[in-house]
Design a protein around this motif. Structure first.
Motif, short mmCIF file in Angstrom:
data_model
loop_
_atom_site.label_atom_id
_atom_site.label_comp_id
_atom_site.label_asym_id
_atom_site.label_seq_id
_atom_site.Cartn_x
_atom_site.Cartn_y
_atom_site.Cartn_z
N VAL A 141 0.84 -1.20 0.00
CA VAL A 141 0.00 0.00 0.00
C VAL A 141 0.87 1.24 0.00
O VAL A 141 1.81 1.35 0.80
CB VAL A 141 -0.93 0.00 1.23
CG1 VAL A 141 -1.73 1.30 1.28
CG2 VAL A 141 -1.85 -1.19 1.19
N THR A 142 0.58 2.17 -0.89
CA THR A 142 1.37 3.40 -0.99
C THR A 142 0.55 4.66 -0.70
O THR A 142 1.08 5.63 -0.16
CB THR A 142 1.98 3.53 -2.39
OG1 THR A 142 0.93 3.49 -3.37
CG2 THR A 142 2.96 2.38 -2.65
N GLU A 143 -0.75 4.66 -1.05
CA GLU A 143 -1.59 5.84 -0.86
C GLU A 143 -2.98 5.45 -0.39
O GLU A 143 -3.50 4.41 -0.79
CB GLU A 143 -1.71 6.62 -2.18
CG GLU A 143 -0.38 7.02 -2.81
CD GLU A 143 -0.57 7.46 -4.25
OE1 GLU A 143 -1.17 8.52 -4.47
OE2 GLU A 143 -0.13 6.72 -5.14
N ILE A 144 -3.58 6.31 0.44
CA ILE A 144 -4.96 6.09 0.90
C ILE A 144 -5.70 7.42 0.81
O ILE A 144 -5.26 8.43 1.38
CB ILE A 144 -5.00 5.56 2.34
CG1 ILE A 144 -4.24 4.23 2.44
CG2 ILE A 144 -6.44 5.39 2.80
CD1 ILE A 144 -4.21 3.66 3.83
N TYR A 145 -6.84 7.42 0.09
CA TYR A 145 -7.64 8.63 -0.09
C TYR A 145 -9.06 8.40 0.42
O TYR A 145 -9.57 7.28 0.37
CB TYR A 145 -7.69 9.03 -1.57
CG TYR A 145 -6.35 9.40 -2.16
CD1 TYR A 145 -5.86 10.70 -2.08
CD2 TYR A 145 -5.57 8.44 -2.80
CE1 TYR A 145 -4.63 11.04 -2.63
CE2 TYR A 145 -4.34 8.76 -3.34
CZ TYR A 145 -3.88 10.06 -3.26
OH TYR A 145 -2.66 10.39 -3.81
N LEU A 146 -9.68 9.46 0.89
CA LEU A 146 -11.08 9.40 1.32
C LEU A 146 -11.94 9.92 0.17
O LEU A 146 -11.87 11.09 -0.19
CB LEU A 146 -11.29 10.27 2.57
CG LEU A 146 -12.71 10.28 3.14
CD1 LEU A 146 -13.13 8.87 3.55
CD2 LEU A 146 -12.79 11.23 4.33
N LYS A 147 -12.77 9.03 -0.41
CA LYS A 147 -13.61 9.39 -1.54
C LYS A 147 -15.01 8.84 -1.35
O LYS A 147 -15.21 7.63 -1.23
CB LYS A 147 -13.02 8.85 -2.85
CG LYS A 147 -11.70 9.52 -3.24
CD LYS A 147 -11.24 9.08 -4.63
CE LYS A 147 -9.98 9.82 -5.04
NZ LYS A 147 -9.52 9.43 -6.40
N GLU A 148 -15.98 9.77 -1.28
CA GLU A 148 -17.40 9.41 -1.16
C GLU A 148 -17.63 8.45 0.00
O GLU A 148 -18.22 7.39 -0.15
CB GLU A 148 -17.90 8.81 -2.48
CG GLU A 148 -17.81 9.79 -3.64
CD GLU A 148 -18.30 9.16 -4.94
OE1 GLU A 148 -18.56 7.94 -4.95
OE2 GLU A 148 -18.41 9.89 -5.95
N ASP A 149 -17.12 8.83 1.16
CA ASP A 149 -17.31 8.06 2.40
C ASP A 149 -16.69 6.68 2.35
O ASP A 149 -17.09 5.78 3.10
CB ASP A 149 -18.80 7.94 2.74
CG ASP A 149 -19.43 9.29 3.04
OD1 ASP A 149 -18.71 10.16 3.58
OD2 ASP A 149 -20.61 9.48 2.73
N LYS A 150 -15.72 6.48 1.48
CA LYS A 150 -14.99 5.22 1.44
C LYS A 150 -13.50 5.51 1.32
O LYS A 150 -13.10 6.58 0.86
CB LYS A 150 -15.46 4.35 0.27
CG LYS A 150 -16.91 3.90 0.37
CD LYS A 150 -17.23 2.89 -0.72
CE LYS A 150 -18.71 2.54 -0.68
NZ LYS A 150 -19.07 1.90 0.61
N TRP A 151 -12.70 4.54 1.75
CA TRP A 151 -11.26 4.68 1.62
C TRP A 151 -10.80 4.04 0.32
O TRP A 151 -11.09 2.87 0.07
CB TRP A 151 -10.55 4.01 2.80
CG TRP A 151 -10.77 4.68 4.11
CD1 TRP A 151 -11.50 4.22 5.15
CD2 TRP A 151 -10.24 5.95 4.51
NE1 TRP A 151 -11.48 5.12 6.18
CE2 TRP A 151 -10.71 6.19 5.82
CE3 TRP A 151 -9.42 6.90 3.90
CZ2 TRP A 151 -10.39 7.35 6.52
CZ3 TRP A 151 -9.11 8.06 4.61
CH2 TRP A 151 -9.57 8.27 5.90
N GLU A 152 -10.11 4.81 -0.48
CA GLU A 152 -9.55 4.29 -1.73
C GLU A 152 -8.07 4.00 -1.51
O GLU A 152 -7.28 4.90 -1.23
CB GLU A 152 -9.73 5.29 -2.87
CG GLU A 152 -9.27 4.74 -4.22
CD GLU A 152 -9.58 5.70 -5.34
OE1 GLU A 152 -10.72 5.66 -5.85
OE2 GLU A 152 -8.69 6.51 -5.69
N VAL A 153 -7.72 2.74 -1.64
CA VAL A 153 -6.36 2.29 -1.37
C VAL A 153 -5.61 2.06 -2.67
O VAL A 153 -6.07 1.31 -3.53
CB VAL A 153 -6.38 0.99 -0.53
CG1 VAL A 153 -4.97 0.46 -0.34
CG2 VAL A 153 -7.05 1.23 0.81
N HIS A 154 -4.46 2.71 -2.80
CA HIS A 154 -3.61 2.54 -3.97
C HIS A 154 -2.42 1.66 -3.60
O HIS A 154 -1.79 1.86 -2.56
CB HIS A 154 -3.11 3.89 -4.49
CG HIS A 154 -4.19 4.72 -5.09
ND1 HIS A 154 -4.24 5.02 -6.43
CD2 HIS A 154 -5.28 5.31 -4.53
CE1 HIS A 154 -5.32 5.77 -6.67
NE2 HIS A 154 -5.96 5.96 -5.52
#
Length: 293
Positions: A141-154
């Motif tokens: 895992v390198t990046e984590i974003y908060l998008k539309e009440d969910k966590w988007e994991v890159h």
């Protein structure tokens, strides 16, 4: 729905999280539908264990060695609180009492030590097996974003996925190294670090620019703590007057410069640079002040 991440562990060298997910699949239309929850865990390393890493010989798979934790110590307190866990691991043969002496071991009254006959990683494997999860390795895992009440994991390889819940269990410095929105939350609740220099260092660098001195301090901290991430912000404060190296001689905690009207000087310059020195000066000032009240 998205996926719900389960608690993870660190990878082989304790450097990456073990990502977990719960995939919700509708069981049918209408309010009577029940969620189907196949569990999938993804890890950065090639095998479970984290800092309970067990390796085996390429020539003889039965020849194993624990490179991380060597044994488990159960204190009297946790013998009561975690009794069910220890009972299960002992009953299943995952743990057994440590009977061989270990050079340098600190023995405390009431403690019990256990080893894992199949290696310390077998403890992690036991719980993974009991949970019924499917483990997929090789996810960094390198990046984590908060998008539309969910966590988007890159991930480093393999694109991105969304999760309802994420639990990060790797060391805090590595949590702070993650990129994306997670930085705002992690740094907001992260620790602050104060670095004090010696008196001699302060005197030697008193006339240098703050930026130059800050660079020297940060470089020194990096050499002492190479794993510490780059700070989100840094403030270098120069104490022009910090510690008293030579107090005013023959002064009982204060100096009266003028009697009428009264003018008194006090503080640690008239005693010593510590909490007790400040208290002593304050008491001396009060004694000098009383006749004038």
């Amino acid at each position: 729905m998205g996926r719900q991440a389960l608690p993870g562990t660190t990878a082989q060298d304790g450097s990456e999280p073990l990502l977990g997910s719960t995939r919700f699949v509708p069981g049918g239309p209408g309010p009577g539908a029940r969620p189907c929850r196949p569990l999938v865990l993804g890890a950065w390393g090639r095998s479970p264990g984290g800092r309970m890493l067990t390796v085996q010989s390429a020539r003889d798979p039965q020849c194993k060695a624990d490179l991380g934790a060597q044994y488990v110590t159960r204190t009297p307190r946790y013998a009561r609180q975690h009794r069910s866990f220890y009972d299960e691991l002992l009953t299943q043969g995952v743990l057994k009492p440590l009977t061989s002496p270990i050079e340098g071991m600190v023995v405390k009254e009431g403690d019990c030590n256990f080893v894992a006959p199949q290696g310390m990683s077998s403890i992690v494997k036991h719980y993974l097996k009991e949970s019924g999860v499917e483990v997929s390795y090789g996810h960094c895992v390198t990046e984590i974003y908060l998008k539309e009440d969910k966590w988007e994991v890159h991930k480093e390889v393999g694109g991105s996925e969304q999760f309802d819940i994420i639990i990060l269990t790797m060391p805090v410095p590595q949590i702070l190294q993650l990129q994306g929105d997670v930085q705002n939350y992690a740094q907001g609740s992260g620790p602050s670090v104060v670095v004090h220099t010696t008196t001699s260092f302060g005197m030697e660098n008193l006339e240098k620019s703050i930026d130059d001195v800050q660079d020297v301090i940060v470089q020194q901290v990096s050499s002492i703590l190479p794993g510490m991430p780059r700070p989100a912000s840094t403030t270098c404060h120069r104490w022009t007057y910090s510690q008293v190296t030579q107090a005013i001689p023959n002064c009982p905690g204060q100096m009266t410069l003028h009697h009428n009207p009264l003018l008194i000087c006090g503080g640690d310059s008239f005693t010593r640079s510590n909490f007790d020195g400040c208290l002593e000066s304050a008491l001396c000032i009060m004694e000098a002040l009383k006749p004038h009240l």
